[in-house]
Design a protein around this motif. Structure first.
Motif, PDB file in Angstrom:
ATOM      1  N   UNK A   1       1.152  -1.067   0.164  1.00 29.72           N
ATOM      2  CA  UNK A   1       0.052  -0.291  -0.272  1.00 29.72           C
ATOM      3  C   UNK A   1       0.712   1.569   0.157  1.00 29.72           C
ATOM      4  N   UNK A   2       1.787   1.505   0.964  1.00 30.24           N
ATOM      5  CA  UNK A   2       2.587   2.343   1.164  1.00 30.24           C
ATOM      6  C   UNK A   2       3.562   3.152  -0.011  1.00 30.24           C
ATOM      7  N   UNK A   3       3.659   1.512  -1.013  1.00 29.84           N
ATOM      8  CA  UNK A   3       4.614   1.700  -2.279  1.00 29.84           C
ATOM      9  C   UNK A   3       3.554   2.616  -3.503  1.00 29.84           C
ATOM     10  N   UNK A   4       2.848   2.074  -3.354  1.00 32.38           N
ATOM     11  CA  UNK A   4       1.555   2.728  -4.645  1.00 32.38           C
ATOM     12  C   UNK A   4       1.403   3.934  -3.998  1.00 32.38           C
ATOM     13  N   UNK A   5       0.872   3.872  -2.052  1.00 29.58           N
ATOM     14  CA  UNK A   5       0.822   5.209  -1.804  1.00 29.58           C
ATOM     15  C   UNK A   5       2.089   6.732  -2.497  1.00 29.58           C
ATOM     16  N   UNK A   6       3.550   5.932  -2.551  1.00 29.36           N
ATOM     17  CA  UNK A   6       4.827   6.539  -2.966  1.00 29.36           C
ATOM     18  C   UNK A   6       4.758   7.473  -4.663  1.00 29.36           C
ATOM     19  N   UNK A   7       4.330   5.995  -5.347  1.00 31.06           N
ATOM     20  CA  UNK A   7       4.248   5.604  -6.853  1.00 31.06           C
ATOM     21  C   UNK A   7       2.981   6.921  -7.042  1.00 31.06           C
ATOM     22  N   UNK A   8       1.849   6.956  -6.463  1.00 28.76           N
ATOM     23  CA  UNK A   8       0.902   8.262  -6.815  1.00 28.76           C
ATOM     24  C   UNK A   8       1.687   9.861  -6.989  1.00 28.76           C
ATOM     25  N   UNK A   9       2.352   9.558  -5.549  1.00 28.33           N
ATOM     26  CA  UNK A   9       3.330  11.244  -5.362  1.00 28.33           C
ATOM     27  C   UNK A   9       4.502  11.503  -6.226  1.00 28.33           C
ATOM     28  N   UNK A  10       4.643  10.873  -6.816  1.00 31.97           N
ATOM     29  CA  UNK A  10       5.922  10.103  -7.425  1.00 31.97           C
ATOM     30  C   UNK A  10       4.920  11.145  -8.656  1.00 31.97           C
ATOM     31  N   UNK A  11       4.391  10.341  -9.290  1.00 32.72           N
ATOM     32  CA  UNK A  11       3.845  10.733 -10.826  1.00 32.72           C
ATOM     33  C   UNK A  11       2.819  11.567 -11.175  1.00 32.72           C
ATOM     34  N   UNK A  12       2.790  12.610  -9.762  1.00 29.68           N
ATOM     35  CA  UNK A  12       1.633  13.754  -9.356  1.00 29.68           C
ATOM     36  C   UNK A  12       2.588  14.738  -9.817  1.00 29.68           C
ATOM     37  N   UNK A  13       4.238  15.216  -9.666  1.00 30.09           N
ATOM     38  CA  UNK A  13       4.841  16.035  -9.858  1.00 30.09           C
ATOM     39  C   UNK A  13       5.299  15.843 -10.455  1.00 30.09           C
TER      40      UNK A  13
END
Lengths: 214, 205, 202
Positions: free
Chosen positions: C190-202
């Protein structure tokens, strides 16, 4: 089920005094430490090296050997320090400090001796030795032996069996992770998450040993 | 050389300060720990032996019995028996002992109060570290241990082992451990002649 | 400002458990109930703050050759201290945490922070770092413990949440050893997905 009956029959030998050596109790300790209360999968001791060194089979075997070796020595050292020094002097509350210092200096000593006299073994085990100081399985087995009031003989058996249990879990995990390299794992689960998932499934398998020996 | 000396000195100093600090704290906490253990034991004995003589304040004296076998040697513990009386009357009204048994992941300790005729009056789990949600439920009296009340040693056996007590669902090991540890303790006491003979066949109880 | 940063980084960005995957042994072992998790968290945080404070205070005096043994002695001292105080004043908690109190000594988070942060940062920052890491560790344990206690026993902090019917047939595996591994695996995912989302937005 048969072995359960057999073992409990062995365990129930009348007057198995705590001083005497009892084959049934010995078997029970061995089976409990390797399978039922496997250090990694049931007691959660030594998880860091379990995850860190289980990527390849060769290093898993090396780490396992180093752990069995140091565990046995550390048990010998901590048992002697506890029963010959701390108990007579009434300083049992210093046991945690004493044990961790014994383990740290033992690891250092083993490293130096190996480097000098057996370069081949050193090159095989060398890189794992420094990691072992902070392997809680080593301190764990020393503390557990004292808690269970095991005699020296039982303590050593428990240490060797715990080391074998650790090695078994490590080798199984390494084998599985090598296979996993080829599997199609969802990107979010790659690496540590899937390793924990595999460990969980292995732990379920080890639950099946419950009842053996107790 | 001077460097070695300095390093050694620093290490010594650190260890010395640590040992002194711990010694000081230990001297403060050790009596509290001892008092608390004693208090916990007294409380446990009082509540477990309550039914032997309801409403009375009880007195407990440790009892040394010659020829008493130790059924708990395999858990590196000994069977020690405390006799119960209700002062001012000094006559014995029952016994309390602690049964030890290797469970699934710990040595389970059960305190047992038993009448003069060997009938269990009450039991209580003193210590266990069994699996939470499974074996650890042994501490709830209704799960298993209240079934022991009123039984004698020979009746203290699980259904699976040919007796009449149903084990807790999913944790035969813990149930069997406790049941057997109580039975072996009672048997040892009975062999040592601590119970006045009772007609077990007729079931006069 | 950097003080605040040192305090907060342990809570999410460098969370010792979820991001750095350290201190796994006590994390998996004591999370069978929220109560144990809080007790363990408090004990480990206390040791972490004290050891970071002392290591940072004496960072210029302790010779670098013997720094690790010195850190270990400092940590072991505080662990023994916690052990004794807990045994005297909180005997029930002491009993249920069992062997994992002495094992705080080898918790890699504590030695890791001493070696990786406190021995080259000023005292205040080191204490802030210790508080942050301690809170991060405790929070992570409480998260996993909540899942395990709720699913495996139907309770939260020993209060019945899911009702008696659930308690008769709970999802036992969650509270057993495998449950810890499997639930942690999903949380990390779940944390990996969260990180990826965050990375994608920036």
């Amino acid at each position: 089920m048969n072995s359960t009956v057999l073992l409990s029959a062995l365990l129930a030998t009348p007057d198995s005094g705590s001083q005497g050596f009892d084959l049934g109790k010995m078997m029970a300790i061995i089976i409990a430490s390797i399978f039922v209360n496997n250090f990694v999968l049931a007691r959660f001791l030594g998880i860091c090296p379990f995850l860190g060194v289980s990527k390849e089979l060769d290093s898993a075997v090396g780490m396992g050997a180093a752990v069995i070796f140091v565990m046995t020595l550390a048990t010998l050292g901590s048992w002697a320090a506890y029963n010959l020094l701390l108990v007579p002097m009434g300083l049992t509350y210093l046991s945690t400090i004493a044990f961790i210092l014994i383990i740290a200096s033992l690891v250092q000593l083993v490293e130096m001796i190996l480097q000098k006299f057996s370069p081949a073994l050193y090159s095989a085990l060398g890189i794992f030795l420094p990691l072992i100081t902070t392997n809680c399985a080593i301190l764990g087995v020393a503390v557990l032996n004292i808690d269970e009031k095991y005699s020296l003989g039982y303590s050593l058996i428990n240490a060797i069996a715990a080391g074998i249990g650790f090695t078994l879990a490590l080798i199984l995990m390494a084998g599985l992770r090598q296979r996993l390299e080829l599997a199609d794992v969802p990107p979010a689960m790659k690496g540590k998450p899937v390793a924990f998932l595999v460990a969980g499934i292995m732990s379920i398998a080890f639950l099946g040993f419950a009842g053996l020996g107790g | 050389m001077a460097d070695m000396l300095k390093v050694g000195l620093v290490l010594m100093l650190v260890a010395l300060v640590a040992a002194v600090a711990l010694g000081f704290v230990n001297s403060r906490t050790a009596p509290i720990i001892a008092i608390q253990k004693e208090l916990a034991k007294q409380n446990a004995m009082n509540s477990v032996a309550e039914n032997l003589s309801p409403g009375d304040s009880l007195a407990f004296d440790s009892l040394s019995v010659t020829g008493l076998k130790n059924p708990y040697a395999s858990c590196d513990n000994t069977l020690s028996i405390v006799q119960v009386s209700a002062p001012p009357d000094t006559s014995r009204i029952g016994y309390v002992f602690i049964a030890f048994g290797k469970g699934y992941s710990s040595t389970v300790q059960t305190m047992v109060a038993v009448g003069l005729e060997g009938v269990i009056s009450n039991t209580m789990i003193l210590f266990q570290q069994e699996t939470p949600g499974l074996g650890a439920n042994i501490v709830k009296p209704s799960k298993l241990i209240e079934k022991f009340n009123g039984l004698t040693s020979s009746e203290c056996l699980l259904t699976k082992d040919g007796g009449g007590i149903d084990a807790m669902t999913g944790c035969t090991i813990t149930s069997r451990t406790v049941t057997n540890s109580i039975r072996t303790g009672l048997e040892a006491m009975s062999e040592a002649g601590l119970f006045s003979s009772v007609d077990t066949e007729g079931g006069t109880e | 400002m950097s003080l605040l940063k040192d305090l907060t980084k342990g809570i999410y960005r460098e969370n010792p458990v979820f991001r750095l995957v350290l201190g796994m042994c006590p994390f998996l072992a004591v999370t069978t109930s929220v109560e144990n998790a809080l007790g363990m968290g408090a004990a480990a945080t206390f040791v972490l703050i004290c050891s970071n404070f002392l290591v940072s205070l004496f960072r210029n005096i302790i010779p670098s050759k013997v720094r690790i043994p010195c850190y270990i002695v400092i940590i072991a001292t505080f662990v023994t201290l916690v052990d004794m105080v807990m045994n005297a004043y909180l005997p029930d908690l002491h009993r249920s945490l069992g062997i994992f109190i002495p094992l705080i000594v080898v918790n890699c988070i504590i030695l890791g922070r001493a070696e990786g942060f406190a021995n080259r940062n000023p005292v205040l920052n080191s204490v802030a770092d210790a508080i942050g890491m301690g809170i991060g560790f405790t929070m992570a344990m409480v998260v996993l413990a909540s899942f395990r206690e709720l699913l495996g026993n139907g309770t939260l902090l020993n209060i019945n949440v899911l009702g008696a019917a659930y308690q008769n047939q709970p999802l036992l595996i969650a509270i057993l050893a495998p449950g810890a591994f499997i639930l942690l695996s999903f949380i990390l995912g779940f944390f990996n997905i969260l990180e990826k989302r965050k990375g994608g937005r920036q």
